[in-house]
Write a protein that holds these residues in place. Sequence first.
Motif, PDB file in Angstrom:
ATOM      1  N   GLY A 123     -87.574  15.015  -1.509  1.00  0.00           N
ATOM      2  CA  GLY A 123     -86.973  16.378  -1.697  1.00  0.00           C
ATOM      3  C   GLY A 123     -87.788  16.996  -2.891  1.00  0.00           C
ATOM      4  N   PRO A 124     -87.514  16.312  -4.234  1.00  0.00           N
ATOM      5  CA  PRO A 124     -88.017  16.679  -5.360  1.00  0.00           C
ATOM      6  C   PRO A 124     -89.485  16.788  -5.249  1.00  0.00           C
ATOM      7  CG  PRO A 124     -85.981  15.505  -5.850  1.00  0.00           C
ATOM      8  CD  PRO A 124     -86.285  15.293  -4.295  1.00  0.00           C
ATOM      9  N   ILE A 125     -90.213  15.666  -4.942  1.00  0.00           N
ATOM     10  CA  ILE A 125     -91.697  15.506  -5.075  1.00  0.00           C
ATOM     11  C   ILE A 125     -92.428  16.684  -3.992  1.00  0.00           C
ATOM     12  CG2 ILE A 125     -93.484  14.006  -4.421  1.00  0.00           C
ATOM     13  CD1 ILE A 125     -91.782  11.650  -5.505  1.00  0.00           C
ATOM     14  N   GLY A 126     -91.495  16.654  -2.876  1.00  0.00           N
ATOM     15  CA  GLY A 126     -92.232  17.694  -1.906  1.00  0.00           C
ATOM     16  C   GLY A 126     -92.162  18.960  -2.677  1.00  0.00           C
ATOM     17  N   ALA A 127     -91.110  19.349  -3.422  1.00  0.00           N
ATOM     18  CA  ALA A 127     -90.888  20.633  -4.211  1.00  0.00           C
ATOM     19  C   ALA A 127     -92.036  20.629  -5.135  1.00  0.00           C
ATOM     20  CB  ALA A 127     -89.339  20.984  -4.682  1.00  0.00           C
ATOM     21  N   ALA A 128     -92.259  19.721  -5.838  1.00  0.00           N
ATOM     22  CA  ALA A 128     -93.342  19.690  -6.713  1.00  0.00           C
ATOM     23  C   ALA A 128     -94.584  20.052  -6.421  1.00  0.00           C
ATOM     24  CB  ALA A 128     -93.615  18.385  -7.790  1.00  0.00           C
ATOM     25  N   VAL A 129     -94.844  19.193  -4.974  1.00  0.00           N
ATOM     26  CA  VAL A 129     -96.305  19.624  -4.482  1.00  0.00           C
ATOM     27  C   VAL A 129     -96.335  20.833  -3.988  1.00  0.00           C
ATOM     28  CG1 VAL A 129     -97.509  18.813  -2.455  1.00  0.00           C
ATOM     29  CG2 VAL A 129     -96.449  17.010  -3.627  1.00  0.00           C
ATOM     30  N   GLU A 130     -95.042  21.506  -3.311  1.00  0.00           N
ATOM     31  CA  GLU A 130     -95.269  22.655  -2.827  1.00  0.00           C
ATOM     32  C   GLU A 130     -95.464  23.875  -4.024  1.00  0.00           C
ATOM     33  OE1 GLU A 130     -95.622  26.053  -0.609  1.00  0.00           O
ATOM     34  OE2 GLU A 130     -95.722  23.767   0.164  1.00  0.00           O
ATOM     35  N   LEU A 131     -94.941  23.596  -5.247  1.00  0.00           N
ATOM     36  CA  LEU A 131     -95.071  24.375  -6.445  1.00  0.00           C
ATOM     37  C   LEU A 131     -96.762  24.419  -6.710  1.00  0.00           C
ATOM     38  CD1 LEU A 131     -94.004  26.038  -8.867  1.00  0.00           C
ATOM     39  CD2 LEU A 131     -94.023  23.710 -10.078  1.00  0.00           C
ATOM     40  N   LEU A 132     -97.311  23.315  -6.712  1.00  0.00           N
ATOM     41  CA  LEU A 132     -98.771  22.970  -6.912  1.00  0.00           C
ATOM     42  C   LEU A 132     -99.637  23.842  -6.008  1.00  0.00           C
ATOM     43  CD1 LEU A 132     -98.552  19.480  -8.411  1.00  0.00           C
ATOM     44  CD2 LEU A 132     -99.267  21.512  -9.740  1.00  0.00           C
ATOM     45  N   LEU A 133     -99.174  23.363  -4.621  1.00  0.00           N
ATOM     46  CA  LEU A 133    -100.042  24.086  -3.545  1.00  0.00           C
ATOM     47  C   LEU A 133     -99.667  25.563  -3.520  1.00  0.00           C
ATOM     48  CD1 LEU A 133     -99.172  21.659  -0.538  1.00  0.00           C
ATOM     49  CD2 LEU A 133    -101.361  22.176  -2.004  1.00  0.00           C
ATOM     50  N   ALA A 134     -98.645  26.072  -3.894  1.00  0.00           N
ATOM     51  CA  ALA A 134     -98.418  27.541  -3.449  1.00  0.00           C
ATOM     52  C   ALA A 134     -99.239  28.082  -4.838  1.00  0.00           C
ATOM     53  CB  ALA A 134     -96.866  27.858  -3.889  1.00  0.00           C
ATOM     54  N   ALA A 135     -99.108  27.589  -5.963  1.00  0.00           N
ATOM     55  CA  ALA A 135    -100.207  28.152  -6.997  1.00  0.00           C
ATOM     56  C   ALA A 135    -101.459  28.310  -6.549  1.00  0.00           C
ATOM     57  CB  ALA A 135    -100.087  27.491  -8.383  1.00  0.00           C
ATOM     58  N   GLY A 136    -101.893  27.080  -6.047  1.00  0.00           N
ATOM     59  CA  GLY A 136    -103.504  27.080  -5.865  1.00  0.00           C
ATOM     60  C   GLY A 136    -103.590  28.287  -4.518  1.00  0.00           C
ATOM     61  N   ARG A 137    -102.749  28.037  -3.540  1.00  0.00           N
ATOM     62  CA  ARG A 137    -102.962  29.182  -2.314  1.00  0.00           C
ATOM     63  C   ARG A 137    -103.077  30.624  -3.062  1.00  0.00           C
ATOM     64  NH1 ARG A 137     -99.565  25.646   0.548  1.00  0.00           N
ATOM     65  NH2 ARG A 137     -97.887  26.873  -0.170  1.00  0.00           N
ATOM     66  N   SER A 138    -102.057  31.002  -4.020  1.00  0.00           N
ATOM     67  CA  SER A 138    -101.853  32.102  -4.614  1.00  0.00           C
ATOM     68  C   SER A 138    -103.288  32.761  -5.391  1.00  0.00           C
ATOM     69  CB  SER A 138    -100.959  32.366  -5.345  1.00  0.00           C
ATOM     70  OG  SER A 138    -100.846  33.633  -6.241  1.00  0.00           O
ATOM     71  N   ALA A 139    -103.662  31.615  -6.182  1.00  0.00           N
ATOM     72  CA  ALA A 139    -105.148  31.647  -6.893  1.00  0.00           C
ATOM     73  C   ALA A 139    -106.335  31.547  -5.804  1.00  0.00           C
ATOM     74  CB  ALA A 139    -105.048  30.651  -7.910  1.00  0.00           C
ATOM     75  N   GLY A 140    -106.121  31.330  -4.763  1.00  0.00           N
ATOM     76  CA  GLY A 140    -107.228  31.451  -3.864  1.00  0.00           C
ATOM     77  C   GLY A 140    -108.044  29.927  -3.694  1.00  0.00           C
ATOM     78  N   GLY A 141    -107.680  28.965  -4.287  1.00  0.00           N
ATOM     79  CA  GLY A 141    -108.325  27.698  -4.452  1.00  0.00           C
ATOM     80  C   GLY A 141    -107.911  26.594  -3.448  1.00  0.00           C
ATOM     81  N   VAL A 142    -106.571  26.802  -2.953  1.00  0.00           N
ATOM     82  CA  VAL A 142    -106.054  25.674  -1.943  1.00  0.00           C
ATOM     83  C   VAL A 142    -106.168  26.637  -0.750  1.00  0.00           C
ATOM     84  CG1 VAL A 142    -104.199  24.374  -1.319  1.00  0.00           C
ATOM     85  CG2 VAL A 142    -104.894  24.760  -3.692  1.00  0.00           C
ATOM     86  N   ARG A 143    -106.517  25.688   0.642  1.00  0.00           N
ATOM     87  CA  ARG A 143    -106.460  26.164   1.721  1.00  0.00           C
ATOM     88  C   ARG A 143    -105.033  26.563   2.246  1.00  0.00           C
ATOM     89  NH1 ARG A 143    -108.675  21.436   5.330  1.00  0.00           N
ATOM     90  NH2 ARG A 143    -107.696  22.487   6.919  1.00  0.00           N
ATOM     91  N   ALA A 144    -105.054  27.846   3.050  1.00  0.00           N
ATOM     92  CA  ALA A 144    -103.826  28.294   3.441  1.00  0.00           C
ATOM     93  C   ALA A 144    -102.994  27.423   4.346  1.00  0.00           C
ATOM     94  CB  ALA A 144    -103.916  29.483   4.101  1.00  0.00           C
ATOM     95  N   ASP A 145    -103.644  26.402   5.059  1.00  0.00           N
ATOM     96  CA  ASP A 145    -102.681  25.624   5.823  1.00  0.00           C
ATOM     97  C   ASP A 145    -102.222  24.403   5.403  1.00  0.00           C
ATOM     98  OD1 ASP A 145    -105.071  24.350   5.937  1.00  0.00           O
ATOM     99  OD2 ASP A 145    -105.212  23.987   8.036  1.00  0.00           O
ATOM    100  N   ALA A 146    -102.277  24.134   4.056  1.00  0.00           N
ATOM    101  CA  ALA A 146    -101.930  22.858   3.477  1.00  0.00           C
ATOM    102  C   ALA A 146    -100.510  22.953   3.183  1.00  0.00           C
ATOM    103  CB  ALA A 146    -102.799  22.726   2.147  1.00  0.00           C
TER     104      ALA A 146
END
Length: 187
Positions: A123-146
């Motif tokens: 749960g906590p690690i998934g939340a940390a990964v999602e935080l990082l992915l969401a920031a990357g998606r928001s900045a346009g650097g991470v693919r939307a489907d990750a």
Amino acid sequence: MSGSARTRRADAQRNRERILQAARELVHEPGELKLHTVAKACGIGQGTLYRHFPTREDLLAEVYRREVEDLVAAAPRLLETHPPLDALAAWFDRVAAYARVKRDIFAAVEAATWQDLAAHSLGPIGAAVELLLAAGRSAGGVRADAEARDVIILISWLSRLDDTELDARGPRLLSILVNGLRAHHRD
């Protein structure tokens, strides 16, 4: 609270931290982690260790929980100082260190205990990964489907590698993962 009670409480907290640090280091040693070895490494008596951690499993569970907490706490700190994809790559470096501890602790505890620990970490690690992915998606650097679950599945192999292979392959494989998470923009 009196001054001597505060001193005792501060001493107890320092002892607890020393115990956890020694156990974290000793869990990598071959053979079973012995509580008397941890106490000796800390320069404390066994009674002091047992007051904090009545069983070896209690101690290992707390070492593991701390590793998870440190890993999770690193995600927002990295986002403060790095662009999102760089933060994710730096976080993956920390995942490699976490994987060593996870592997050694899971090897040292009983199956029922490690299942509880795994549930605690996802749960906590998934939340940390999602935080990082969401920031990357928001900045346009991470693919939307990750998705966070995708990343957790892909990094789970780290804890199955011995130290030599983790050192040799880990950075390259994590780099491949980061590159696979990059958003590919079409002109």
